[in-house]
Design an enzyme around this catalytic site. Structure first.
Site, PDB file in Angstrom:
ATOM      1  N   LYS A  90      -8.550 -10.796  -4.424  1.00  0.00           N
ATOM      2  CA  LYS A  90      -8.514  -9.362  -4.197  1.00  0.00           C
ATOM      3  C   LYS A  90      -8.435  -8.632  -5.536  1.00  0.00           C
ATOM      4  O   LYS A  90      -8.003  -9.267  -6.493  1.00  0.00           O
ATOM      5  CB  LYS A  90      -7.350  -8.988  -3.287  1.00  0.00           C
ATOM      6  CG  LYS A  90      -5.993  -8.965  -4.024  1.00  0.00           C
ATOM      7  CD  LYS A  90      -4.961  -8.196  -3.281  1.00  0.00           C
ATOM      8  CE  LYS A  90      -4.878  -6.772  -3.690  1.00  0.00           C
ATOM      9  NZ  LYS A  90      -3.946  -6.472  -4.794  1.00  0.00           N
ATOM     10  N   HIS A 113      -3.008 -13.172  -0.605  1.00  0.00           N
ATOM     11  CA  HIS A 113      -1.932 -14.165  -0.732  1.00  0.00           C
ATOM     12  C   HIS A 113      -0.775 -13.917   0.232  1.00  0.00           C
ATOM     13  O   HIS A 113       0.010 -14.813   0.491  1.00  0.00           O
ATOM     14  CB  HIS A 113      -1.470 -14.304  -2.185  1.00  0.00           C
ATOM     15  CG  HIS A 113      -0.585 -13.205  -2.673  1.00  0.00           C
ATOM     16  ND1 HIS A 113      -1.059 -12.011  -3.129  1.00  0.00           N
ATOM     17  CD2 HIS A 113       0.776 -13.117  -2.784  1.00  0.00           C
ATOM     18  CE1 HIS A 113      -0.054 -11.250  -3.506  1.00  0.00           C
ATOM     19  NE2 HIS A 113       1.075 -11.891  -3.308  1.00  0.00           N
ATOM     20  N   LYS A 149       2.127 -16.671   2.605  1.00  0.00           N
ATOM     21  CA  LYS A 149       3.595 -16.690   2.500  1.00  0.00           C
ATOM     22  C   LYS A 149       4.161 -17.374   3.741  1.00  0.00           C
ATOM     23  O   LYS A 149       3.754 -17.055   4.869  1.00  0.00           O
ATOM     24  CB  LYS A 149       4.142 -15.262   2.377  1.00  0.00           C
ATOM     25  CG  LYS A 149       3.830 -14.634   1.020  1.00  0.00           C
ATOM     26  CD  LYS A 149       4.491 -13.287   0.856  1.00  0.00           C
ATOM     27  CE  LYS A 149       4.021 -12.559  -0.388  1.00  0.00           C
ATOM     28  NZ  LYS A 149       4.684 -12.955  -1.621  1.00  0.00           N
ATOM     29  N   GLU A 169       8.896  -2.852  -4.123  1.00  0.00           N
ATOM     30  CA  GLU A 169       8.877  -3.588  -5.395  1.00  0.00           C
ATOM     31  C   GLU A 169       9.729  -2.849  -6.426  1.00  0.00           C
ATOM     32  O   GLU A 169       9.732  -1.622  -6.462  1.00  0.00           O
ATOM     33  CB  GLU A 169       7.446  -3.707  -5.914  1.00  0.00           C
ATOM     34  CG  GLU A 169       6.568  -4.523  -5.001  1.00  0.00           C
ATOM     35  CD  GLU A 169       5.207  -4.764  -5.630  1.00  0.00           C
ATOM     36  OE1 GLU A 169       5.027  -5.842  -6.210  1.00  0.00           O
ATOM     37  OE2 GLU A 169       4.354  -3.861  -5.570  1.00  0.00           O
ATOM     38  N   ASP A 176      -4.136  -1.058  -3.430  1.00  0.00           N
ATOM     39  CA  ASP A 176      -3.549  -2.277  -3.999  1.00  0.00           C
ATOM     40  C   ASP A 176      -2.739  -3.063  -2.970  1.00  0.00           C
ATOM     41  O   ASP A 176      -2.737  -4.284  -2.989  1.00  0.00           O
ATOM     42  CB  ASP A 176      -2.636  -1.876  -5.180  1.00  0.00           C
ATOM     43  CG  ASP A 176      -2.054  -3.080  -5.905  1.00  0.00           C
ATOM     44  OD1 ASP A 176      -2.812  -4.021  -6.186  1.00  0.00           O
ATOM     45  OD2 ASP A 176      -0.833  -3.081  -6.188  1.00  0.00           O
ATOM     46  N   HIS A 180      -2.767  -6.401   1.935  1.00  0.00           N
ATOM     47  CA  HIS A 180      -1.570  -7.160   2.319  1.00  0.00           C
ATOM     48  C   HIS A 180      -0.889  -6.593   3.575  1.00  0.00           C
ATOM     49  O   HIS A 180      -0.550  -7.316   4.499  1.00  0.00           O
ATOM     50  CB  HIS A 180      -0.539  -7.165   1.191  1.00  0.00           C
ATOM     51  CG  HIS A 180      -1.055  -7.715  -0.113  1.00  0.00           C
ATOM     52  ND1 HIS A 180      -1.932  -8.764  -0.182  1.00  0.00           N
ATOM     53  CD2 HIS A 180      -0.803  -7.359  -1.399  1.00  0.00           C
ATOM     54  CE1 HIS A 180      -2.190  -9.044  -1.455  1.00  0.00           C
ATOM     55  NE2 HIS A 180      -1.522  -8.195  -2.209  1.00  0.00           N
ATOM     56  N   LYS A 199       6.267   1.079  -5.832  1.00  0.00           N
ATOM     57  CA  LYS A 199       6.782   0.425  -7.034  1.00  0.00           C
ATOM     58  C   LYS A 199       7.958   1.240  -7.548  1.00  0.00           C
ATOM     59  O   LYS A 199       8.076   2.418  -7.255  1.00  0.00           O
ATOM     60  CB  LYS A 199       5.680   0.344  -8.085  1.00  0.00           C
ATOM     61  CG  LYS A 199       4.479  -0.474  -7.583  1.00  0.00           C
ATOM     62  CD  LYS A 199       3.782  -1.201  -8.689  1.00  0.00           C
ATOM     63  CE  LYS A 199       2.565  -1.958  -8.181  1.00  0.00           C
ATOM     64  NZ  LYS A 199       2.874  -3.315  -7.721  1.00  0.00           N
TER      65      LYS A 199
HETATM   66  C1  BG6 Z   1      -0.672  -7.931  -5.711  1.00  0.00           C
HETATM   67  C2  BG6 Z   1      -0.693  -6.514  -6.198  1.00  0.00           C
HETATM   68  O1  BG6 Z   1      -1.764  -8.185  -4.875  1.00  0.00           O
HETATM   69  O2  BG6 Z   1       0.528  -8.160  -4.985  1.00  0.00           O
HETATM   70  C3  BG6 Z   1       0.516  -6.225  -7.049  1.00  0.00           C
HETATM   71  O3  BG6 Z   1      -1.869  -6.298  -6.954  1.00  0.00           O
HETATM   72  C4  BG6 Z   1       1.783  -6.563  -6.304  1.00  0.00           C
HETATM   73  O4  BG6 Z   1       0.541  -4.865  -7.460  1.00  0.00           O
HETATM   74  C5  BG6 Z   1       1.705  -7.981  -5.758  1.00  0.00           C
HETATM   75  O5  BG6 Z   1       2.859  -6.440  -7.198  1.00  0.00           O
HETATM   76  C6  BG6 Z   1       2.880  -8.267  -4.859  1.00  0.00           C
HETATM   77  O6  BG6 Z   1       2.887  -9.624  -4.518  1.00  0.00           O
HETATM   78  P1  BG6 Z   1       4.244 -10.372  -4.213  1.00  0.00           P
HETATM   79  O7  BG6 Z   1       3.813 -11.716  -3.736  1.00  0.00           O
HETATM   80  O8  BG6 Z   1       5.010 -10.398  -5.482  1.00  0.00           O
HETATM   81  O9  BG6 Z   1       4.928  -9.544  -3.154  1.00  0.00           O
END
Ligand code: BG6
Length: 536
Positions: free
Chosen positions: A171, A201, A205, A239, A269, A274, A386
């Site tokens: 992505k 991803h 998880k 985050e 993003d 996600h 964020k």
């Molecule tokens: C990524 C985003 O796909 O996922 C990031 O581009 C984000 O901005 C990240 O921080 C979050 O992934 P995880 O697994 O840390 O929650």
């Protein structure tokens, strides 16, 4: 005793070479190389296996021995980010299977060198010509990479079981619907859909996969999993990190993702991919088998039922925000616009006009509906941002209030509703908030939590998503990867928001201080409904 429900079609990861395009980049350093190292430690890799990095390292960083360059970089990434600590004996074994071919993605000669190197590694490691190409590159480069791969004769047809060629596309898949379609079409010129693995991803998880088990391996949840019993669902991905890392001593920029994030923002993003994928797993109908396309059909069923957003819906139910300077854990941290300025200054480039007062959102919250029989009328509230107070992602299912009789007679002090919260990360697990009687002669009711915690109950931390997903590609299992229709439908859903935001040309976004739960405006989409955002 654990019951193994792995589908019988499941294959073992097959001997192959994993070729990482963009091996000098951030994703490879933080996630991919540590993930493969962990697979090595766990003995999960195929018996015949090698990793070949491909790309151009930053100027001056390539050592005279390119393989050594990748090994050093991998070691550093593992030391900093690996789930399991670096162990010298495993490391030495792993390092022997790491190689690097420096070259530019548009240089046909570099592909010829890559080809020659891979052929010699086939001999050395006894690999029957099988390849997994991991395109850890920006979407604008995907077309070029696959074209060059094809022209160099590095893509084999689909029907060679042991000498397969597969491609993993990272992505973001495009920046909007049109560019996503373009990326998909470019890849399709060289690879069949059955060879293409589009990664999100979050689907790898453990906690997201456990959602399926929770729903379909326990008889108590599924009967309640609908609009008759569920009041609403909240999905939060919070985050702590911003987009720039500073040296605490000197204040100098030590790392930045602004180059990628600026102009992209939280909706593209995190939410378009996600969060909508997690939503699919929460809301899908029971698939009738675990076959990849049956599961993916069930997920697509959710995306196809998302209620399209009108302009009024967007104004009312989608809130964006941007962080400004604030305190996090007793430390003053800068706002996003300063991070953007600092990032450009650090690389010595002038700040582009559109970034002078950037309106890229670092927070987005929305209310949406799924118009099908099961979910009719149930609001789903999604939020991500964020520089929020902590890293915490969860899915919370709030059940309907009990009738206002017996224990819930006082409308001034209603009973707290039952909530099932699934912690995606960290402290992976789940909790059920239920009402209970406080001991004593009076009937005093108090909410208590029933807890399940992964590491306490099952031991250890769950594997990283990338570990599982890389193994799945080597085994040829596409269940957890995005089919092209899912990518397109998600983009179709968010496009009216992106278009509306683009046309509205606001000069400033709602602000929130670093270390707070987003702009106050986010309450507008939930408080008038008589509900509130969960405190995590
Ligand atoms: C990524 C985003 O796909 O996922 C990031 O581009 C984000 O901005 C990240 O921080 C979050 O992934 P995880 O697994 O840390 O929650």
């Amino acid at each position: 005793m654990a019951i193994d429900s792995t589908p019988s079609r499941s294959l073992m990861p097959q001997p192959c070479q994993l070729v990482i395009f963009g091996a000098a980049g951030d994703l490879s350093w933080r996630k991919l190389l540590p993930a493969v190292y962990n697979l090595n430690v766990d003995g999960a890799l195929p018996s015949h296996f090698a990793v070949v990095g491909f790309g151009l390292p930053a100027e001056g960083s390539l050592t005279s021995d390119p393989d050594e360059y990748l090994r050093n970089r991998a070691k550093n990434g593992i030391q900093r980010f690996s789930r399991q600590p670096l162990d010298e004996s495993h490391w030495n074994d792993f390092a022997r299977s790491l190689f690097f071919v420096p070259g530019s993605f548009n240089d046909a000669r570099a592909y010829a060198q890559l080809k020659a190197r891979m052929e010699s590694l086939d001999q050395q490691f006894g690999i029957p010509g099988a390849r997994v190409y991991y395109l850890a590159v920006p979407p604008t480069l995907v077309g070029m990479c696959v074209k060059q791969l094809k022209e160099a004769g590095l893509v084999r047809p689909t029907d060679e079981p042991h000498a397969f060629t597969r491609v993993i596309v990272e992505k973001p898949i495009g920046n909007d619907l049109d560019s996503a379609r373009q990326v998909i079409a470019n890849v399709a010129h060289a690879f069949d859909e059955s060879q293409t693995y589009r990664i999100d991803h979050y689907l790898g998880k453990e906690t997201v996969q456990n959602l399926l088990v929770l729903r379909f391996a326990n008889s108590i949840f599924e009967p309640l999993w609908n609009n008759k019993y569920i009041d609403h669902v909240q999905i939060t991905v919070s985050e702590e990190e911003g987009l720039v890392q500073y040296d605490p001593e000197t204040g100098a920029v030590t790392g930045t993702r602004v180059g990628y994030y600026e102009g992209v923002g939280a909706l593209r993003d995190m939410l378009q991919n996600h969060m909508l994928q997690v939503l699919c797993v929460v809301a899908m109908e029971p698939p009738w088998s675990l076959a990849p396309d049956i599961v993916r059909d069930a997920k697509s069923g959710v995306l196809n039922c998302l209620r399209p957003l009108t302009l009024t819906d967007i104004d009312r139910n989608v809130i964006r925000g941007q962080y400004i300077e604030g305190d996090m854990h007793g430390r003053r941290v800068p706002g996003y616009r300063k991070e953007v300025r600092d990032s450009f200054a650090a690389i010595g480039k002038p700040l582009p006009q559109e970034s002078v007062n950037s309106t890229t959102e670092t927070f987005v919250a929305m209310k949406l509906f799924i118009d099908n029989w099961r979910w009719s009328g149930v609001p789903f509230y999604l939020r991500t941002g964020k520089r929020l107070p902590k890293r915490a992602s969860e899915v919370a299912i709030q059940f309907k209030d009990v009738p206002q009789v017996l224990f819930n007679q006082n409308p001034e002090v209603p009973l707290e509703p039952t909530v099932l919260s699934l912690r995606v990360q960290p402290e992976e697990g789940m909790a059920m908030r239920i009402a209970s009687k406080l001991p004593g002669p009076k009937v005093r009711i108090y909410p208590v939590q029933m807890e399940f915690n992964y590491s306490a109950s099952l031991g250890g931390t769950p594997p990283e998503a990338y570990e599982r997903l890389i193994l799945d590609v080597m085994a040829g299992d596409a269940t957890l990867f995005l089919r092209r229709d899912a990518v397109e439908t998600s983009w179709k859903f968010v496009m009216p928001i992106l278009d509306h935001w683009k046309n509205s040309r606001v000069r400033d976004l709602p602000e929130y201080q670093c270390g707070t739960w987003g702009p106050i405006e986010a309450d507008r989409i939930i408080v008038p409904d008589g509900r509130c955002w969960r405190t995590l």
